[in-house]
Design a protein around this motif. Structure first.
Motif, PDB file in Angstrom:
ATOM      1  N   GLY A   1       0.828  -1.198   0.000  1.00 52.12           N
ATOM      2  CA  GLY A   1       0.000   0.000   0.000  1.00 52.12           C
ATOM      3  C   GLY A   1       0.862   1.247   0.000  1.00 52.12           C
ATOM      4  O   GLY A   1       2.093   1.191   0.082  1.00 52.12           O
ATOM      5  N   PHE A   2       0.192   2.394  -0.081  1.00 54.43           N
ATOM      6  CA  PHE A   2       0.884   3.681  -0.147  1.00 54.43           C
ATOM      7  C   PHE A   2       0.931   4.319   1.237  1.00 54.43           C
ATOM      8  O   PHE A   2      -0.054   4.293   1.976  1.00 54.43           O
ATOM      9  N   THR A   3       2.097   4.893   1.585  1.00 57.55           N
ATOM     10  CA  THR A   3       2.235   5.575   2.870  1.00 57.55           C
ATOM     11  C   THR A   3       3.324   6.625   2.789  1.00 57.55           C
ATOM     12  O   THR A   3       4.258   6.517   1.984  1.00 57.55           O
ATOM     13  N   LEU A   4       3.200   7.662   3.622  1.00 56.30           N
ATOM     14  CA  LEU A   4       4.232   8.689   3.774  1.00 56.30           C
ATOM     15  C   LEU A   4       4.893   8.612   5.148  1.00 56.30           C
ATOM     16  O   LEU A   4       5.649   9.505   5.523  1.00 56.30           O
ATOM     17  N   SER A   5       4.605   7.527   5.868  1.00 55.99           N
ATOM     18  CA  SER A   5       5.095   7.421   7.245  1.00 55.99           C
ATOM     19  C   SER A   5       6.618   7.354   7.307  1.00 55.99           C
ATOM     20  O   SER A   5       7.224   7.829   8.270  1.00 55.99           O
ATOM     21  N   TRP A   6       7.263   6.765   6.291  1.00 53.85           N
ATOM     22  CA  TRP A   6       8.733   6.672   6.316  1.00 53.85           C
ATOM     23  C   TRP A   6       9.366   8.045   6.181  1.00 53.85           C
ATOM     24  O   TRP A   6      10.423   8.301   6.776  1.00 53.85           O
ATOM     25  N   TYR A   7       8.715   8.919   5.428  1.00 54.46           N
ATOM     26  CA  TYR A   7       9.215  10.290   5.322  1.00 54.46           C
ATOM     27  C   TYR A   7       8.986  11.044   6.627  1.00 54.46           C
ATOM     28  O   TYR A   7       9.814  11.878   7.030  1.00 54.46           O
ATOM     29  N   GLU A   8       7.869  10.764   7.288  1.00 56.98           N
ATOM     30  CA  GLU A   8       7.620  11.376   8.594  1.00 56.98           C
ATOM     31  C   GLU A   8       8.660  10.912   9.612  1.00 56.98           C
ATOM     32  O   GLU A   8       9.172  11.718  10.409  1.00 56.98           O
ATOM     33  N   ASP A   9       8.976   9.617   9.585  1.00 62.00           N
ATOM     34  CA  ASP A   9      10.010   9.100  10.488  1.00 62.00           C
ATOM     35  C   ASP A   9      11.371   9.717  10.176  1.00 62.00           C
ATOM     36  O   ASP A   9      12.161   9.996  11.089  1.00 62.00           O
ATOM     37  N   LEU A  10      11.630   9.924   8.883  1.00 61.63           N
ATOM     38  CA  LEU A  10      12.916  10.499   8.479  1.00 61.63           C
ATOM     39  C   LEU A  10      13.081  11.904   9.039  1.00 61.63           C
ATOM     40  O   LEU A  10      14.121  12.228   9.632  1.00 61.63           O
ATOM     41  N   PHE A  11      12.071  12.751   8.865  1.00 62.18           N
ATOM     42  CA  PHE A  11      12.181  14.133   9.317  1.00 62.18           C
ATOM     43  C   PHE A  11      12.049  14.248  10.841  1.00 62.18           C
ATOM     44  O   PHE A  11      12.301  15.317  11.395  1.00 62.18           O
ATOM     45  N   GLY A  12      11.687  13.161  11.487  1.00 60.15           N
ATOM     46  CA  GLY A  12      11.696  13.142  12.943  1.00 60.15           C
ATOM     47  C   GLY A  12      12.919  12.477  13.534  1.00 60.15           C
ATOM     48  O   GLY A  12      13.037  12.366  14.757  1.00 60.15           O
ATOM     49  N   ASN A  13      13.830  12.016  12.682  1.00 60.67           N
ATOM     50  CA  ASN A  13      15.049  11.342  13.133  1.00 60.67           C
ATOM     51  C   ASN A  13      16.150  12.373  13.328  1.00 60.67           C
ATOM     52  O   ASN A  13      16.676  12.950  12.367  1.00 60.67           O
ATOM     53  N   ALA A  14      16.533  12.616  14.578  1.00 56.82           N
ATOM     54  CA  ALA A  14      17.533  13.646  14.888  1.00 56.82           C
ATOM     55  C   ALA A  14      18.896  13.305  14.302  1.00 56.82           C
ATOM     56  O   ALA A  14      19.642  14.192  13.889  1.00 56.82           O
ATOM     57  N   ALA A  15      19.238  12.018  14.268  1.00 58.97           N
ATOM     58  CA  ALA A  15      20.545  11.620  13.743  1.00 58.97           C
ATOM     59  C   ALA A  15      20.651  11.928  12.250  1.00 58.97           C
ATOM     60  O   ALA A  15      21.662  12.465  11.781  1.00 58.97           O
ATOM     61  N   PHE A  16      19.610  11.594  11.495  1.00 60.62           N
ATOM     62  CA  PHE A  16      19.621  11.870  10.066  1.00 60.62           C
ATOM     63  C   PHE A  16      19.649  13.377   9.796  1.00 60.62           C
ATOM     64  O   PHE A  16      20.394  13.849   8.930  1.00 60.62           O
ATOM     65  N   LEU A  17      18.848  14.121  10.514  1.00 62.11           N
ATOM     66  CA  LEU A  17      18.815  15.568  10.303  1.00 62.11           C
ATOM     67  C   LEU A  17      20.155  16.202  10.665  1.00 62.11           C
ATOM     68  O   LEU A  17      20.650  17.088   9.960  1.00 62.11           O
ATOM     69  N   GLY A  18      20.746  15.737  11.769  1.00 63.07           N
ATOM     70  CA  GLY A  18      22.061  16.255  12.147  1.00 63.07           C
ATOM     71  C   GLY A  18      23.120  15.911  11.121  1.00 63.07           C
ATOM     72  O   GLY A  18      23.983  16.742  10.798  1.00 63.07           O
TER      73      GLY A  18
END
Length: 271
Positions: A40-57
């Protein structure tokens, strides 16, 4: 183009772009399992990405490192390109080899040598060492891009400015440099993209600095998670934006330069 050539080209393009298409497809898949059929279709992985402090840092660190790499690569590439295209240059082939050498040496060997040199100079490993090492790799690309534009410049314009009393710096700043802005922008973009995509040099030179490439490699070794797919798609989009913006700027400068040249030619014919 023959049918075999078209088929070969199609296979090459498919081989290059198919993994990117699959990566993008799974970044919207609702299941954690990366397998067909899709759940199915979801945007949850992108939401998790932008909520991941390590990735953003890691992204912020990579962005901050890539900016001086692009600037230094463009500046040094400009100086090298002007030197290479100078008719009075001696030992041209030797200078070309020195500039191209970082591109020919395997990155692992080059990274170890750079790490040893930085330790000897007292810089150790960290952001400064990483910027210097990545700039060295980006210089051959920047030099090639700018030199390809320099050799097409009309030297008579600079000579005319000198005849009218302009100093060498004034003729360079007002005649040569405006014509090289597109190439300099492209060289800067190449330096930024190479810095963002680098992994090998970062492994040896980053130290406590953690760019995004190291964080992704560390996460990939443990588990291939769907948010990694989303992160790679975001990086690809950012790279595409940089390339498109650079090309649009180059085309705009070319159109403006051609328009000015056409107006000057028209005035000359009128006189």
């Amino acid at each position: 183009m023959t049918k075999s050539a078209k088929l070969t080209l199609g296979l090459a393009v498919g081989f290059f772009y198919l993994p990117i298409a699959v990566l993008t497809l799974f970044s919207f898949n609702a299941s954690k399992l990366m397998a067909f059929p899709l759940s199915g279709f979801t945007l949850s992985w992108y939401e998790d990405l932008f909520g991941n402090a390590a990735f953003l840092g890691g992204f912020v660190t990579s962005f901050l490192v890539s900016q001086p790499v692009g600037i230094f690569a463009a500046l040094i590439g400009l100086c090298a390109a002007l030197a290479l295209t100078s008719p009075r240059l001696a030992w041209r082939s030797g200078l070309i080899m020195l500039i191209v050498l970082p591109f020919l040496v395997p990155k692992t060997v080059l990274s170890i040598a750079q790490a040893m040199l930085m330790n000897w100079l007292g810089f150790g490993r960290g952001a400064v060492a990483l910027i210097a090492a990545q700039t060295l790799v980006a210089i051959p690309f920047a030099t090639t891009i700018i030199a390809a534009t320099v050799i097409r410049l009309d030297r008579r314009l600079e000579e005319a400015a000198r005849d009218l009393g302009a100093t060498p710096w004034q003729s360079f700043r007002r005649i040569v440099l405006p014509q090289l802005q597109g190439a300099i922008g492209a060289a800067y973009s190449i330096g930024v993209i190479l810095s963002l995509a680098d992994l090998t040099i970062s492994m040896f030179m980053a130290g406590r600095t953690q760019p995004l490439s190291l964080i992704v490699a560390s996460e990939f070794r443990r588990e291939l998670k769907p948010d990694l797919n989303a992160m790679q798609v975001v990086v690809l989009l950012l790279t595409a934006v940089i390339v498109i913006a650079s090309e649009a700027y180059r085309r705009r400068r070319m159109v403006l330069r051609n328009r000015i040249s056409g107006q000057t030619l028209g005035l000359t014919k009128g006189i």
